[in-house]
Design an enzyme around this catalytic site. Structure first.
Site, PDB file in Angstrom:
ATOM      1  N   PHE A   1       0.829  -1.192   0.000  1.00 32.47           N
ATOM      2  CA  PHE A   1       0.000   0.000   0.000  1.00 32.47           C
ATOM      3  C   PHE A   1       0.872   1.255   0.000  1.00 32.47           C
ATOM      4  CE2 PHE A   1      -1.815   3.384   2.635  1.00 32.47           C
ATOM      5  CZ  PHE A   1      -2.918   3.705   1.857  1.00 32.47           C
TER       6      PHE A   1
ATOM      7  N   PHE B   1       1.016   4.090  -2.731  1.00 32.82           N
ATOM      8  CA  PHE B   1       0.754   5.473  -2.352  1.00 32.82           C
ATOM      9  C   PHE B   1       1.881   6.394  -2.838  1.00 32.82           C
ATOM     10  CE2 PHE B   1       1.964   8.510   1.023  1.00 32.82           C
ATOM     11  CZ  PHE B   1       0.929   9.409   0.872  1.00 32.82           C
TER      12      PHE B   1
ATOM     13  N   HIS C   1      13.438  73.809 -30.101  1.00 35.42           N
ATOM     14  CA  HIS C   1      13.717  72.528 -30.755  1.00 35.42           C
ATOM     15  C   HIS C   1      12.495  72.055 -31.546  1.00 35.42           C
ATOM     16  CE1 HIS C   1      15.505  68.311 -30.693  1.00 35.42           C
ATOM     17  NE2 HIS C   1      14.243  68.085 -31.014  1.00 35.42           N
ATOM     18  N   GLU C   2      11.357  72.030 -30.873  1.00 33.52           N
ATOM     19  CA  GLU C   2      10.139  71.549 -31.548  1.00 33.52           C
ATOM     20  C   GLU C   2       9.734  72.509 -32.660  1.00 33.52           C
ATOM     21  OE1 GLU C   2       9.336  68.607 -31.023  1.00 33.52           O
ATOM     22  OE2 GLU C   2      10.433  68.314 -29.154  1.00 33.52           O
TER      23      GLU C   2
ATOM     24  N   ASP D   1      16.312  61.895 -32.545  1.00 30.71           N
ATOM     25  CA  ASP D   1      16.138  62.450 -33.893  1.00 30.71           C
ATOM     26  C   ASP D   1      17.266  61.983 -34.799  1.00 30.71           C
ATOM     27  OD1 ASP D   1      13.967  63.819 -32.977  1.00 30.71           O
ATOM     28  OD2 ASP D   1      15.032  65.714 -32.693  1.00 30.71           O
TER      29      ASP D   1
HETATM   30 ZN    ZN Z   1      13.361  66.453 -31.859  1.00 28.97          ZN
END
Ligand code: ZN
Ligand code: ADP
Ligand code: MG
Length: 644
Positions: free
Chosen positions: A150, A154, A451-452, A527
């Site tokens: 057993f 088991f 910059h932008e 960039d």
């Molecule tokens: Zn830029």
């Protein structure tokens, strides 16, 4: 608010190992307790029985002989070798044992019991050796053995849990969608656009629905269909839709799920998957992201290729091994068809190729409509406008846009999604969430604004650059500020002039920083990367350099052609140096162009930059007004001739 995330639920078809349903730790304790209980009850039963037999006093044979001679014994019952001795005076029972194989009378005679005395004893031989007798006599041997057996059983159950896992290792992990499963059903109606793709696939649906028609006429139906397209264009969705339309079982697995650490597992999973599908036929097997296993063999990329190659070989074998009449169709999806092994693409395998493009304006509108189905909209919502403003968005992007808009509305406790929610979501999907908390110093703010503005002015002046829709110095994602440009119309092809202008626009911020602040920051680094990559592609992929001429030196994926390994250049060091020279020429020309523009349009630039510092965001309308005031013509559709 409803937020339908109609991601299909998945059924895992691989059965979990038995007993694995409860957490293994708890199951173990439970079973151990059970074993202990059984053990103790067995022990107590045994001790009860043996106690019962021990209650009878045992006497030796010589004592028995004496007692018989003395005439004290009334009866003896012989059960096997055991003797039950009944005494005359009190009817007391005692037990004894005789020698095996010798008759009791013989034994007693040997003990000098007179026949006379013996004849007074009632000797009874019982053949019926009752259960209790057997049990009592065998228990000492059998019980420990039974217990050990057993215990082993088991233990083995426990091990089996793990063993079963090892066993199921080779089973495919495919998820199966049952044709009757309404909750996961996707049909062509749920896929917008992709008209050509749907047309192609309708044939497959037809075959799966009515194979006899095709087989009777001897038509060979393709076994393999390869869906190709950028991420999020709906490859997975379309594959599901084919299964949904045809009403067949759908087995879906991702290429990477075949591959495990151990060699041979992938191959065995492929085998298992095909077996499963054949049993469920008609069925569709869908291998998503097949490039994970289907890459060109023998490149030595990533080392330890054996496993992947074996898996791929097994897929090839399975594709060859089943007949059209098995009604199993294999679909696969990839966004890197260029890296696939040619063997996968030869006739008889994935010979049917379906390309999914990024949706055009009309498709985008349809996709938006599909995902708008369960969402309540305010009156002002104009999906046509949203579709116009989202060129380059994939189906998945549009789905996410709709979702973001709903989230925005919910966060602001509104019951309906408004147009403004949708517009804000476009930018969120495109550029990442706004980072309002990311506060720039005065100096940084000024620098970012100029910059932008540099990007924006360059884009407005150059004829082939996309017009500006919005400028902002509120940081988003990783960018400190951004200029949102949108093409006037969808385009499939890009011309050299467009490339050159794009490079110039990308350099706009860099040039302004250098010219106006007489210094450079780390701001334009991204960039520069973008611009350089564009320039490199022009030279090495598209034959757009005068000096290099019409030659493609690199494959589409940025890797050399013909399945050579990464880093194996097919060109000499000299050509390599020439490429570098050409790239830097393109970049320098672009920079000069931008420097000139900045000088000429310094006034617009200043106006825009100062306005940005003031209000942080300029929308298209205001921006165009500024341009017109300064005599820069606005772009109209007809102004752009496509050089194709
Ligand atoms: Zn830029
Ligand atoms: P892929 O497998 O090509 O990367 P998916 O099929 O997983 O893309 O698409 C992701 C999600 O984008 C889909 O669940 C669906 O919601 C949406 N989607 C993509 N293309 C379309 C389309 N043509 N029509 C409707 N929804 C789409
Ligand atoms: Mg997919």
């Amino acid at each position: 608010m409803k937020m339908p995330l109609n991601k299909p639920k998945k059924i895992i078809i691989t059965k979990p190992p038995k007993g694995g349903s409860t957490p293994p730790g708890r199951a173990l304790i439970k079973q151990a307790l059970l074993a202990l209980i059984i053990f103790f009850s067995l022990v107590s039963i045994y001790s009860l029985i043996s106690d019962a037999s021990k209650a009878v006093e045992e006497i030796s044979l010589s004592t028995l002989a004496q007692e018989i001679s003395l005439g004290n014994v009334s009866a003896i019952t012989i059960i096997g070798d055991n003797l039950e001795v009944t005494f005359i005076d009190s009817g007391v029972q005692k037990s004894s044992k005789k020698e095996t194989g010798t008759a009791l009378t013989t034994t007693l005679k040997n003990y000098d019991v007179s026949p006379d005395a013996l004849s007074k004893v009632n000797i009874d031989v019982k053949n019926d050796q009752g259960f209790m007798y057997w049990f009592a006599s065998l228990a000492p041997i059998v019980l420990p053995i039974a217990f050990i057996v057993f215990f082993l059983w088991f233990l083995s159950r426990q091990v089996k849990g793990a063993g079963m896992q090892a066993f199921t290792f080779g089973q495919s992990k495919a998820r199966m969608t049952h044709p009757d499963d309404k909750s996961q059903k996707v049909t062509f109606k749920d896929v917008a656009g992709c008209r050509e793709a749907k047309e192609e696939l309708r044939e497959i649906v037809d075959f799966l629905k009515n194979p006899k028609k095709f087989l009777d006429i001897g038509a060979r139906i393709p076994k393999g269909i390869l869906l190709m397209g950028a991420p999020g264009t709906g490859k997975t969705l379309l594959a599901r839709a084919v299964a949904g339309e045809a009403g067949v079982s759908f087995f879906s697995i991702s290429g990477s799920e075949f591959v495990e650490m151990f060699v041979g597992v992938g191959a065995s999973r492929v085998r298992d998957l095909f077996d499963l599908a054949k049993k469920a036929a008609p069925a569709i097997i869908f291998i998503d992201e097949i490039d994970a296993v289907g890459r060109v063999r023998g490149t030595g990329v990533g080392g330890g290729n054996d496993e992947r190659e074996q898996t791929l070989n097994q897929i090839l074998v399975e594709l060859d091994g089943f007949e059209p009449n098995e009604k199993v169709i294999v679909m696969a999806a990839t966004n890197r068809p260029d890296v696939l092994d040619p063997a996968l693409l030869r006739p008889g395998r994935f010979d049917r190729r379906v390309t999914l493009d990024l949706p055009d304006r009309r498709d985008r509108e349809e996709i938006l409509l599909i995902h708008a189905r369960q969402k309540p909209f305010a009156e002002d919502v104009n999906l046509v406008l949203i579709a116009e403003r989202t060129p380059g968005f994939s189906g998945a992007d549009l789905y996410s846009l709709m979702n973001e808009a709903a989230i925005l509305a919910a966060r602001e406790e509104r019951l309906k999604v408004s147009q403004f929610d949708l517009i804000r979501s476009i930018e969120k999907v495109m550029l990442g969430p706004e980072r309002k908390s990311h506060i720039l110093s005065e100096k940084e703010k000024e620098l970012t604004a100029f910059h932008e503005a540099g990007h924006a002015v360059t884009a407005s002046v150059l004829p082939y650059a996309d017009p500006v829709h919005k400028i902002s110095i509120i940081s988003r994602g990783r960018a400190a500020g951004y200029v949102l440009k949108l093409p006037l119309e969808d385009r499939k092809l890009q011309s050299k002039k467009e490339f050159l202008d794009d490079i110039a626009v990308a350099l706009g911020g860099y040039v302004v920083e250098k010219a106006i602040f007489n210094d450079l920051t780390t701001g334009p680094s991204n960039d520069l990367q973008v611009a350089t990559a564009l320039a490199r592609d022009m030279v090495t992929k598209y034959g757009m350099s005068e000096k290099m001429g019409p030659i493609a030196l690199e494959g589409i994926g940025g890797k050399p052609l013909f399945g050579l390994g990464m880093g194996d250049k097919e060109y000499s060091e000299r050509v390599s140096a020439e490429i570098d020279a050409e790239i830097s020429k393109i970049m320098n020309d672009a920079m000069k162009k931008v420097e000139k523009i900045i000088k000429e349009h310094r006034k617009v630039l200043d106006t825009i930059a100062l306005r940005l510092i003031e209000v942080e965001t300029i929308e298209q309308k205001e921006f165009e007004e500024i341009l017109v005031v300064h005599g820069i013509p606005l772009k109209k559709k007809k102004d752009i001739e496509h050089q194709t």
